[in-house]
Design a protein around this motif. Sequence first.
Motif, short mmCIF file in Angstrom:
data_model
loop_
_atom_site.label_atom_id
_atom_site.label_comp_id
_atom_site.label_asym_id
_atom_site.label_seq_id
_atom_site.Cartn_x
_atom_site.Cartn_y
_atom_site.Cartn_z
N ALA A 150 0.80 -1.17 -0.01
CA ALA A 150 0.03 0.08 -0.07
C ALA A 150 0.90 1.34 0.11
N ASN A 151 0.49 2.22 -0.92
CA ASN A 151 1.11 3.47 -1.10
C ASN A 151 2.62 3.25 -1.45
N ALA A 152 3.14 2.33 -1.99
CA ALA A 152 4.45 2.10 -2.32
C ALA A 152 4.66 2.74 -3.80
N ASN A 153 3.62 2.95 -4.40
CA ASN A 153 4.09 3.53 -5.89
C ASN A 153 4.04 4.96 -5.80
N CYS A 154 5.12 5.49 -6.48
CA CYS A 154 5.27 7.12 -6.30
C CYS A 154 5.74 7.53 -7.55
N THR A 155 5.94 8.80 -7.69
CA THR A 155 6.33 9.55 -9.09
C THR A 155 7.35 10.67 -8.40
N LYS A 156 7.47 10.83 -7.22
CA LYS A 156 8.50 11.77 -6.78
C LYS A 156 8.96 11.51 -5.28
N ASP A 157 9.84 12.31 -4.81
CA ASP A 157 10.51 11.84 -3.46
C ASP A 157 9.34 12.15 -2.34
N SER A 158 8.83 13.20 -2.78
CA SER A 158 7.60 13.62 -1.64
C SER A 158 6.64 12.81 -1.49
N ASP A 159 6.46 11.64 -2.39
CA ASP A 159 5.39 10.63 -2.16
C ASP A 159 5.67 9.67 -0.89
N CYS A 160 7.11 9.52 -0.75
CA CYS A 160 7.81 8.69 0.18
C CYS A 160 7.94 9.42 1.62
N VAL A 161 7.62 9.04 2.58
CA VAL A 161 7.75 9.53 3.93
C VAL A 161 9.07 8.81 4.45
N GLU A 162 10.12 9.65 4.86
CA GLU A 162 11.32 9.08 5.45
C GLU A 162 11.06 8.19 6.75
N GLY A 163 11.55 7.25 7.09
CA GLY A 163 11.51 6.82 8.12
C GLY A 163 10.17 5.94 8.51
N GLU A 164 9.34 6.09 7.57
CA GLU A 164 8.02 5.42 7.83
C GLU A 164 8.05 3.76 7.31
N VAL A 165 7.48 3.07 8.29
CA VAL A 165 7.38 1.66 8.25
C VAL A 165 6.14 1.10 8.16
N ASP A 166 5.89 0.57 6.90
CA ASP A 166 4.53 -0.34 6.62
C ASP A 166 4.93 -1.74 7.00
N PHE A 167 3.96 -2.34 8.06
CA PHE A 167 4.18 -3.68 8.63
C PHE A 167 3.79 -4.74 7.60
N ASP A 168 3.28 -4.22 6.56
CA ASP A 168 2.89 -5.13 5.56
C ASP A 168 3.64 -4.81 4.52
N GLY A 169 4.84 -4.12 4.45
CA GLY A 169 5.80 -3.96 3.46
C GLY A 169 7.27 -5.00 3.89
N HIS A 170 8.43 -4.20 3.51
CA HIS A 170 9.51 -5.11 3.49
C HIS A 170 10.63 -4.36 4.58
N GLY A 171 10.49 -3.07 4.69
CA GLY A 171 11.31 -2.38 5.50
C GLY A 171 11.13 -0.88 5.67
N LYS A 172 12.12 -0.14 6.06
CA LYS A 172 11.84 1.24 6.44
C LYS A 172 12.18 2.01 5.16
N ARG A 173 11.27 3.01 4.95
CA ARG A 173 11.52 3.91 3.65
C ARG A 173 12.42 4.95 4.08
N THR A 174 13.36 5.28 2.94
CA THR A 174 14.37 6.34 2.81
C THR A 174 13.85 7.48 2.39
N GLY A 175 12.72 7.78 2.10
CA GLY A 175 12.43 9.17 1.38
C GLY A 175 12.68 9.15 -0.04
N ARG A 176 13.18 8.52 -0.78
CA ARG A 176 13.46 8.55 -2.18
C ARG A 176 12.59 7.75 -2.94
N CYS A 177 12.22 8.11 -4.06
CA CYS A 177 11.20 7.47 -5.11
C CYS A 177 12.11 6.96 -6.03
N VAL A 178 12.46 5.59 -6.40
CA VAL A 178 13.45 5.16 -7.25
C VAL A 178 12.60 4.26 -8.34
N GLN A 179 13.35 3.95 -9.34
CA GLN A 179 12.72 2.94 -10.36
C GLN A 179 12.74 1.45 -9.70
#
Length: 415
Positions: free
Chosen positions: A130-159
């Motif tokens: 959930a909310n993993a798809n993005c188009t720019k860095d601001s779509d990803c909150v740095e340090g956020e952890v989704d317990f249905d995901g795989h790890g901690k977000r760095t705040g960057r939107c990558v290919q």
Amino acid sequence: MDEACHQFTMGLREFIKDYFLGFWDYETPKVMVVKNRTLGVIYRAVQFLVITYFIWYVFISQKAYQESETRPESSVYTLMRGSAVHGDEIFDTVEYARPSEGGDVISTILRREITYDQKQGTCAEHFNVANANCTKDSDCVEGEVDFDGHGKRTGRCVQYYNYTFKTCEIQTWCPIEEYAVVREPALEEAINFTVFIRNSIHFPRFKVLRGNIKDASNKRSMRKYLRKCYYNEEKEPYCPNFRLGYIAKQARENFSELCKTGGVIGVFINWKCNLDLDPSHCKPTYSFRRLDLRKDQASSGYYYRFAKYYRKDGVESRTLIKAYGIRLDVIVHGHAGKFSPIPTIISTVTAMTSVGICTIICDWIMLTFIDKNEVYSERKFDEINREPSVTLPTELSYINSYGSNHSDLSDGVPL
């Protein structure tokens, strides 16, 4: 209005008075012989049915004459045996059995999904999170952890690896399982794997200890027997070796389907021992049943993950394995019974007391459906006042002369 209220009060007072006085009355059964063949046949027939039921159900089926024990002490030891060729690899017990040996739960791997060479680092999150798809860095909150995901977000939107769309970058073991997993074919040869189940049961009340393995004259003969035997309900009831294919068949499961999804199967060992007989008759019976809910696809099946860690070029790495298989839960039930005079007396008295239901049924028929039931009713119920000066009615004098509270009716007419 006042008069009606006064009458109601007086009536209520009389009712309470009569109820209070009637509470102290003494009631005693009255013996009355009714010479009615129809009623007599019904009475004896009901008596026969009630007595037959108690003899069969209480004494034969339930063995109520025995002292019983339903909480025995039990121990279980399981061991998986067998080897199989899987591609260029040879699988032995250490590879496919978890735990390799142990208590009342054991599982075997039937199919693996492997993610090789994972290392701690950063990589793209899976697009189904959930909310993993993005188009720019601001779509990803740095340090956020989704317990249905795989790890901690760095705040960057990558290919997303070699795809054109992007997802949020995370710090985790990379590459993630869903992207790099390699699915191996099922281990169909596991149908011939053998599960060794050793069970002993102790009934402390009766000081009886039994095991599910056939007695042998010496250890050498025992080992030779255990290497060759396979359980069969009629031919080999004391052999503790069970093929996985046999277990799946008895549980009414398709082994190929179990290889795909895994499953949990209960192995039920039932000890029902009649200790009035020779101890050799005290032997186990086995039943098998699927325990996980197949209708609920989200929670059905059985799998677990584990990892093999190593260092490669000085960097800690791991191989992640998602294993599908069969988990066997061994569940033991025990019941033992032995003759005892106390439960025998209690059950006999209960059976004799229950015969009284025959009288209740026949009284109801007599006072409701038999001709001249009003005559029966008048003779069955008598009321004697407490005053000592009251003279007994004629019919009560007849009763006393005939016998203690005993009257005789022939088709509703006094003899």
